[in-house]
Enzyme design. Sequence first.
Site, PDB file in Angstrom:
ATOM      1  N   CYS A 267      54.856  60.076 -50.864  1.00  0.00           N
ATOM      2  CA  CYS A 267      56.212  60.602 -50.392  1.00  0.00           C
ATOM      3  C   CYS A 267      56.112  61.203 -49.280  1.00  0.00           C
ATOM      4  O   CYS A 267      57.144  61.438 -48.442  1.00  0.00           O
ATOM      5  CB  CYS A 267      56.368  61.732 -51.745  1.00  0.00           C
ATOM      6  SG  CYS A 267      55.876  60.994 -53.249  1.00  0.00           S
TER       7      CYS A 267
ATOM      8  N   ASN B 106      48.362  65.423 -57.726  1.00  0.00           N
ATOM      9  CA  ASN B 106      48.404  64.073 -57.125  1.00  0.00           C
ATOM     10  C   ASN B 106      47.372  63.696 -55.905  1.00  0.00           C
ATOM     11  O   ASN B 106      47.116  62.544 -55.854  1.00  0.00           O
ATOM     12  CB  ASN B 106      50.043  63.632 -56.732  1.00  0.00           C
ATOM     13  CG  ASN B 106      50.766  64.656 -55.853  1.00  0.00           C
ATOM     14  OD1 ASN B 106      50.681  65.817 -56.408  1.00  0.00           O
ATOM     15  ND2 ASN B 106      51.278  64.371 -55.035  1.00  0.00           N
TER      16      ASN B 106
ATOM     17  N   GLN C 227      50.666  62.483 -63.096  1.00  0.00           N
ATOM     18  CA  GLN C 227      49.552  61.956 -62.630  1.00  0.00           C
ATOM     19  C   GLN C 227      48.322  62.007 -63.598  1.00  0.00           C
ATOM     20  O   GLN C 227      47.565  61.024 -63.618  1.00  0.00           O
ATOM     21  CB  GLN C 227      49.162  62.824 -61.600  1.00  0.00           C
ATOM     22  CG  GLN C 227      49.813  62.384 -60.298  1.00  0.00           C
ATOM     23  CD  GLN C 227      49.553  60.851 -59.673  1.00  0.00           C
ATOM     24  OE1 GLN C 227      48.621  60.353 -60.081  1.00  0.00           O
ATOM     25  NE2 GLN C 227      50.428  60.643 -58.709  1.00  0.00           N
TER      26      GLN C 227
ATOM     27  N   THR D  23      73.979  54.447 -70.433  1.00  0.00           N
ATOM     28  CA  THR D  23      73.507  53.521 -71.269  1.00  0.00           C
ATOM     29  C   THR D  23      72.109  53.243 -71.127  1.00  0.00           C
ATOM     30  O   THR D  23      71.738  53.283 -70.049  1.00  0.00           O
ATOM     31  CB  THR D  23      74.354  52.094 -71.099  1.00  0.00           C
ATOM     32  OG1 THR D  23      75.886  52.475 -71.355  1.00  0.00           O
ATOM     33  CG2 THR D  23      74.191  50.922 -72.021  1.00  0.00           C
TER      34      THR D  23
ATOM     35  N   SER E  10      55.894  59.522 -65.951  1.00  0.00           N
ATOM     36  CA  SER E  10      56.548  58.535 -65.021  1.00  0.00           C
ATOM     37  C   SER E  10      56.059  57.328 -65.152  1.00  0.00           C
ATOM     38  O   SER E  10      54.740  57.056 -65.225  1.00  0.00           O
ATOM     39  CB  SER E  10      56.537  58.816 -63.419  1.00  0.00           C
ATOM     40  OG  SER E  10      57.230  57.666 -62.640  1.00  0.00           O
TER      41      SER E  10
ATOM     42  N   GLY F 116      59.872  60.290 -62.775  1.00  0.00           N
ATOM     43  CA  GLY F 116      59.330  61.610 -62.888  1.00  0.00           C
ATOM     44  C   GLY F 116      59.995  62.629 -62.113  1.00  0.00           C
ATOM     45  O   GLY F 116      60.326  63.718 -62.606  1.00  0.00           O
TER      46      GLY F 116
ATOM     47  N   HIS G 248      55.865  54.323 -63.243  1.00  0.00           N
ATOM     48  CA  HIS G 248      54.983  53.494 -62.347  1.00  0.00           C
ATOM     49  C   HIS G 248      53.759  54.145 -61.975  1.00  0.00           C
ATOM     50  O   HIS G 248      53.204  53.628 -61.228  1.00  0.00           O
ATOM     51  CB  HIS G 248      56.004  53.495 -61.026  1.00  0.00           C
ATOM     52  CG  HIS G 248      56.204  54.448 -60.137  1.00  0.00           C
ATOM     53  ND1 HIS G 248      55.524  54.562 -58.969  1.00  0.00           N
ATOM     54  CD2 HIS G 248      56.948  55.589 -60.482  1.00  0.00           C
ATOM     55  CE1 HIS G 248      55.769  55.723 -58.333  1.00  0.00           C
ATOM     56  NE2 HIS G 248      56.764  56.331 -59.115  1.00  0.00           N
TER      57      HIS G 248
HETATM   58  N1  PLP Z   1      55.081  64.246 -59.908  1.00  0.00           N
HETATM   59  C1  PLP Z   1      53.988  63.963 -59.448  1.00  0.00           C
HETATM   60  C2  PLP Z   1      52.785  64.959 -59.623  1.00  0.00           C
HETATM   61  C3  PLP Z   1      53.724  62.669 -58.598  1.00  0.00           C
HETATM   62  O1  PLP Z   1      52.789  62.258 -58.035  1.00  0.00           O
HETATM   63  C4  PLP Z   1      55.084  61.852 -58.484  1.00  0.00           C
HETATM   64  C5  PLP Z   1      55.177  60.957 -57.692  1.00  0.00           C
HETATM   65  O2  PLP Z   1      54.324  60.646 -56.884  1.00  0.00           O
HETATM   66  C6  PLP Z   1      56.387  62.578 -59.057  1.00  0.00           C
HETATM   67  C7  PLP Z   1      56.119  63.636 -59.856  1.00  0.00           C
HETATM   68  C8  PLP Z   1      57.343  61.832 -59.155  1.00  0.00           C
HETATM   69  O3  PLP Z   1      57.538  60.512 -59.901  1.00  0.00           O
HETATM   70  P1  PLP Z   1      58.807  59.384 -59.492  1.00  0.00           P
HETATM   71  O4  PLP Z   1      58.009  58.640 -58.492  1.00  0.00           O
HETATM   72  O5  PLP Z   1      58.573  58.766 -60.742  1.00  0.00           O
HETATM   73  O6  PLP Z   1      59.965  60.226 -59.160  1.00  0.00           O
END
Ligand code: PLP
Length: 390
Positions: free
Chosen positions: A334, A161, A189, A247, A209, A81, A211
């Site tokens: 994060c 988030n 999210q 790739t 994203s 993401g 995950h």
């Molecule tokens: N944007 C939001 C709102 C998120 O919550 C996150 C991850 O917590 C990201 C972007 C980043 O995604 P990624 O972990 O795949 O880089």
Amino acid sequence: MEETIISDLKNIKSVYLDNNASTPILPEVKELMNIYIDKFANPSGIYKAAKENKMAVESARANVARLLNASSQNIVFTSCGSESNNHAIRGVVNGLKEKGKHLITSEIEHPSVLKTFQHMETLGFEVSYLKCNSDGIVKPDSLQKAIRKDTILVSIMLANNETGAIQPIKELCEISHNFGALFHSDAVQAIGKIPVDVKQLGVDMLSLSGHKLYAPKGIGVLYVKEGIELESLIIGGGQENGMRAGTENVIHIMAMGKAAELAENHIKNSQNIKYLKEKFEKRILEIIPKSRINSANIERLPNTINLTLPNLQGELFVLAMDKKGVSFSSASACKAGSKKPSYVLTAMGLSDEDAHCTIRISLGIQTKESEISYALEQMRGVVTNFNSMV
Ligand code: PLP
């Protein structure tokens, strides 16, 4: 029903309630990944195994496109993401310099958006950071006031988030287009939790994203509407329609495609998660005096609870709950380890102290009612312990 919950409760050893940080990989996704571990041919080749992999990648692309009501040619696979957000912002601004150098985002974006805009300032662009209201919503009139003829790009997230607050993207997008600016939305999210239809929202670019969608880490998607000139951040081969060299990560792309296919059902079942979340919230407010749910009265993601527990340090609470086998988040993942209070919560007007006393609970499609009961029981114990220490 009650009996099943009670018998389940006895067997519970751990409860994962931090699905906004990352989600478990679904068994169907794992199964497909295992198959593609051995299908190693480069999709650019012209022999059978390579062409099969190319076709598989294209079927995954079609699944993602279907989830967004987009066409396959609008889907670019990225590594995460954060890359999608970087790509959307950095990939369009240079081509629009003739119109202007003014950019707009909000104060509550994920760091992969905020820091990219801060970087654009060092390159001579001017950035306006919109404020949110006390519910965590970026109001269309704040964009209306900030936008100008020389604004070239607006980027506002679809759902936050930390609070789960859903932003009025359609209106924000319309205002941007009235001024001839492009509109990007970080939907990392939102995807899989609420319906996301790029045509209905009107967005020009949108980030996802893997995950957060029950696929693995290391795969992302950028939706790019036809006609948008996007510079590649990674220069090299012509993969992804020339928009991202490298790739193709076939295994992870297949995982993302499968997760997107399954997400359609999860969205249909989101009422179940919402029901569990509402029940959870109600009980929390009953058992923890003076606790408060943030963004409580607005449209929120069905799985997210942002909870202020006055006089209880969020980080200590999360660590105490971890000892009981329950995973919550004290802020967005994060920022774990950071001593600063959440900038999202302080932007909403919470004091530094209240922001430090806030936790995030995020349910997943795997969350069971018995797990919620277990978490509540443990929360009650931890709060009683904290209170007896004061
Ligand atoms: N944007 C939001 C709102 C998120 O919550 C996150 C991850 O917590 C990201 C972007 C980043 O995604 P990624 O972990 O795949 O880089």
